[in-house]
Design a protein around this motif. Sequence first.
Motif, PDB file in Angstrom:
ATOM      1  N   LYS A 235       0.829  -1.198   0.000  1.00  0.00           N
ATOM      2  CA  LYS A 235       0.000   0.000   0.000  1.00  0.00           C
ATOM      3  C   LYS A 235       0.867   1.253   0.000  1.00  0.00           C
ATOM      4  O   LYS A 235       1.844   1.359   0.741  1.00  0.00           O
ATOM      5  CB  LYS A 235      -0.903  -0.010   1.233  1.00  0.00           C
ATOM      6  CG  LYS A 235      -2.006   1.032   1.202  1.00  0.00           C
ATOM      7  CD  LYS A 235      -2.977   0.833   2.351  1.00  0.00           C
ATOM      8  CE  LYS A 235      -4.117   1.833   2.285  1.00  0.00           C
ATOM      9  NZ  LYS A 235      -5.092   1.625   3.400  1.00  0.00           N
ATOM     10  N   GLU A 255      -2.626  -2.180  -5.434  1.00  0.00           N
ATOM     11  CA  GLU A 255      -2.069  -2.180  -4.093  1.00  0.00           C
ATOM     12  C   GLU A 255      -2.775  -3.226  -3.244  1.00  0.00           C
ATOM     13  O   GLU A 255      -3.986  -3.408  -3.366  1.00  0.00           O
ATOM     14  CB  GLU A 255      -2.219  -0.800  -3.450  1.00  0.00           C
ATOM     15  CG  GLU A 255      -1.324   0.247  -4.086  1.00  0.00           C
ATOM     16  CD  GLU A 255      -1.356   1.563  -3.336  1.00  0.00           C
ATOM     17  OE1 GLU A 255      -2.220   1.717  -2.450  1.00  0.00           O
ATOM     18  OE2 GLU A 255      -0.513   2.429  -3.626  1.00  0.00           O
ATOM     19  N   GLY A 256      -2.014  -3.903  -2.388  1.00  0.00           N
ATOM     20  CA  GLY A 256      -2.582  -4.925  -1.527  1.00  0.00           C
ATOM     21  C   GLY A 256      -2.790  -6.221  -2.268  1.00  0.00           C
ATOM     22  O   GLY A 256      -2.164  -6.497  -3.293  1.00  0.00           O
ATOM     23  N   GLY A 260      -7.091  -4.097  -0.793  1.00  0.00           N
ATOM     24  CA  GLY A 260      -6.539  -2.826  -0.387  1.00  0.00           C
ATOM     25  C   GLY A 260      -5.504  -2.905   0.710  1.00  0.00           C
ATOM     26  O   GLY A 260      -4.876  -1.920   1.052  1.00  0.00           O
ATOM     27  N   ASP A 261      -5.313  -4.082   1.300  1.00  0.00           N
ATOM     28  CA  ASP A 261      -4.322  -4.237   2.352  1.00  0.00           C
ATOM     29  C   ASP A 261      -3.037  -4.810   1.790  1.00  0.00           C
ATOM     30  O   ASP A 261      -3.031  -5.466   0.754  1.00  0.00           O
ATOM     31  CB  ASP A 261      -4.836  -5.181   3.453  1.00  0.00           C
ATOM     32  CG  ASP A 261      -6.058  -4.604   4.167  1.00  0.00           C
ATOM     33  OD1 ASP A 261      -6.094  -3.374   4.315  1.00  0.00           O
ATOM     34  OD2 ASP A 261      -6.942  -5.395   4.548  1.00  0.00           O
ATOM     35  N   THR A 262      -1.946  -4.570   2.498  1.00  0.00           N
ATOM     36  CA  THR A 262      -0.672  -5.149   2.096  1.00  0.00           C
ATOM     37  C   THR A 262      -0.777  -6.658   2.116  1.00  0.00           C
ATOM     38  O   THR A 262      -1.294  -7.233   3.072  1.00  0.00           O
ATOM     39  CB  THR A 262       0.448  -4.705   3.051  1.00  0.00           C
ATOM     40  OG1 THR A 262       0.546  -3.286   2.981  1.00  0.00           O
ATOM     41  CG2 THR A 262       1.779  -5.331   2.659  1.00  0.00           C
TER      42      THR A 262
END
Length: 425
Positions: A235, A255-256, A260-262
Amino acid sequence: MKKQLLLLAMILLPLVASAHDIEVQNADGKTIFYNYINNGTELEVTHSYSYQGNVAIPEEVTYMNRTHKVTSIGESAFFGCKVLTSITIPNSVTSIGDHAFYGCEGLTSVTIPNSVTSIGEGTFYYCSGLTSITIPNSVTSIGDYAFQNCSGLTSVTIPNSVTSIGYNAFYGCSGLTSVTIPNSVTSIGDNAFNGAYIPTVISLIENPFKITGKTSYLSTFTQSTFFNATLYVPKGTIEKYKATDGWKDFVFIEEGAGGGDTPTMQKCEKPTISYENGKLTFSSATDGAVCQYSIADTDIKAGSGNEVQLGVTYNISVYAAKAGYDNSETATATLCWIDQQPKTEGITNGIANVAAQAVLIQSEGGSIKVQGVDEGTQVNVYGINGTQAGSAISQSGAATINTNLQPGSVAIVKIGQKSVKVVIK
């Protein structure tokens, strides 16, 4: 051009001569061939086409009344052993040579112990039956051609100890559906993941560096991967990737891991350690996880004088590993023996037999657990300055002492008259 010539040389690799210094049968009756190394003090496994089925390499070999530790799997040791199906590598091995398992088509899975610090060039080249590989955290680089044409591999998780991935390392791994690259990696060689379409590429690298792009015939990834795969990045780094040569050639960058999260991986469960009837047992609740252990003893090996104090103490560390999972946290324990009443009869050569019981000591969050002590035994814990930090009376063979000692500090555990140093975890 140099790389092309090297690849050609590997393809035309001649038959390997089966020269060896000694040959010794294992406990299971299988013969393993060895060469002396390090001035004859250690052994490395050397080549033979006779290796087949399941082969277990021992930690030590006794030959002509001399015992030597096995510390290496030599260059081309299992070259062309097409009916080799599994290999057990002991914790004594620290290096695996070039082309060690080249062309072992029947090899389906390998677990490399965390004692190994260097996997060699073309180590598993053309191991087409290999479906899983556990790379320990001790490995810092993946060599050129290491897994080239391992078409059975479906996913690869590279530990965060690895800093470099070599030329053609995973070239032609057509079964790969995903690959995860840790943040520790600082270089990826040409063609490293070329020769196969990989639908999902997860990069945990926070500061992307240049890789070879799609316009080169030595591109890091194949063109179909650049045009069709999804590249997941940490992210807040997407603009960096879009501005970096090679990475910017991915058409689809997110990203992610889609939410949306890493991207993160499930971690193996921390192993438990137990001891009974002369056997240490390690167990992780993660199904299929393999425990990687190291044991260091504190006994005196050699010296001079008229007497010696034997510690008979072993420091144990173990973690669980499984392909597609993060390695577990490391569990630690200390195994020692408590002397009981010496026997006065049956003395041989002036040495009395001393009965001893095994005691396993573990610490977690300032709490110390001692297992294997007799019922009603007093167990005291002291800080390194001699101040008592807690005590307990054993019940059902175990005693648990809660202390206020901080992680990283040294505690003295006194069991009867026996004192053992342990590090608080």
